[in-house]
Enzyme design. Structure first.
Site, PDB file in Angstrom:
ATOM      1  N   SER A 153      44.845  48.534  36.419  1.00 46.98           N
ATOM      2  CA  SER A 153      43.389  48.551  36.316  1.00 46.98           C
ATOM      3  C   SER A 153      42.800  49.412  37.443  1.00 46.98           C
ATOM      4  CB  SER A 153      42.855  47.119  36.325  1.00 46.98           C
ATOM      5  OG  SER A 153      41.532  47.076  35.838  1.00 46.98           O
ATOM      6  N   GLU A 216      37.982  49.762  24.116  1.00 44.98           N
ATOM      7  CA  GLU A 216      38.042  51.132  23.629  1.00 44.98           C
ATOM      8  C   GLU A 216      37.894  52.155  24.745  1.00 44.98           C
ATOM      9  OE1 GLU A 216      38.960  53.795  20.834  1.00 44.98           O
ATOM     10  OE2 GLU A 216      38.885  51.617  20.525  1.00 44.98           O
ATOM     11  N   HIS A 249      44.523  43.601  28.231  1.00 42.56           N
ATOM     12  CA  HIS A 249      44.452  44.067  29.617  1.00 42.56           C
ATOM     13  C   HIS A 249      45.262  43.207  30.585  1.00 42.56           C
ATOM     14  CE1 HIS A 249      42.682  46.607  32.683  1.00 42.56           C
ATOM     15  NE2 HIS A 249      42.236  45.566  33.364  1.00 42.56           N
TER      16      HIS A 249
END
Length: 271
Positions: A153, A216, A249
């Site tokens: 991330s 997205e 994620h």
């Protein structure tokens, strides 16, 4: 350089140290040491950002995948964590992993709160290059051809920033679900500068991953990096781009980390 102060062991062959940087920032350094003796070239090393989130999973993957007689050569795992012991300490990681950005260049946070202090990625790179990495090399024999950094991330963003601005610092860069969106996609501008100055003989390795079920904008950012770097695959950059089906994620983390031992020997015949 400030010394590392050892703390009680956290698991078999895993150690915890306290380290204060020259900028008076405290870190928890987590180290998983190999059972086997180092090869003649020294130990391969993986530096894991967000150590409290990544270290134990990565250390276990390395332990299993380096078992002899068929495993990879031994790997030293270094987790970089914070005194809070939070898996993702937003205050510290935002400060350490990001490039400077104006408030107008950042999206609103979901809870409406202001962004924590940020933009000190280059200072954190200085800490890695001039303080932490020399301290590790002083204690263990290190293979200069097998030096990796992994981040997820914002940590993935930092990993790309490190590759694009200091490609000499590591040989292997693993960017998981990178936050390419930071500061209006500033890292994409860094990528273009990196490409313009790329030298074939540098022989760097990038593992770029994301979960197929992520947001997205995250998918688009990672895909743009993969497309942008593809031309360098024929010029000495070993690019491995993986989109993990069915992962989001958070769930993508173990899948990404399990690739690290194999990744450290990618392109071995050319290095």
């Amino acid at each position: 350089m400030n010394k590392m102060t050892e703390r009680p062991h956290i698991a078999e062959r895993c150690f915890e140290y306290e380290m204060t940087s020259s900028r008076q920032l405290d870190y928890r350094i987590l180290i998983a040491t190999p059972k086997d003796e180092p090869p003649p070239s020294g130990y391969a090393v993986v530096y894991a950002l967000d150590g409290d989130a990544l270290f134990q999973t990565l250390a276990e993957a390395v332990k299993l995948q380096t078992r002899k007689p068929k495993g990879f050569d031994p790997i030293l795992v270094i987790g970089i964590g914070y005194p809070s012991r939070e898996p993702f300490d937003m205050e510290r990681r935002c400060r350490d992993f990001t490039m400077p950005a104006s408030e107008g260049a950042l999206p609103k946070r979901p809870d409406g709160s202001p962004w924590p202090p940020h933009g000190e990625a280059d200072d954190f790179l200085d800490f890695l290059e001039t303080e932490l990495m020399p301290a590790i090399a002083k204690e263990w024999p290190i293979d200069p051809a097998r030096q990796a950094i992994v981040g997820h991330s914002l940590g993935g963003l930092f990993t790309l920033h490190a590759l694009f601005t200091r490609p000499h610092l590591f040989t292997h860069y693993a960017a998981g679900s990178p936050s390419v969106w930071w500061a209006d996609n500033e890292v994409l501008k860094e990528m273009e500068q990196f490409k313009a100055g790329w030298q074939r003989e540098e022989q760097r390795h990038l593992l770029l991953t994301i979960g197929a079920d992520e947001l997205e904008d995250m998918l688009e950012g990672a895909e743009e990096v993969a497309r942008g770097l593809s031309p360098l695959k024929e010029q000495g950059l070993h690019l491995e781009w993986i989109k993990f089906a069915g992962e989001d994620h958070v769930t993508v983390l173990p899948a990404m980390l399990s690739r690290l031992p194999r990744f450290l020997w990618s392109g071995k015949e050319n290095t």
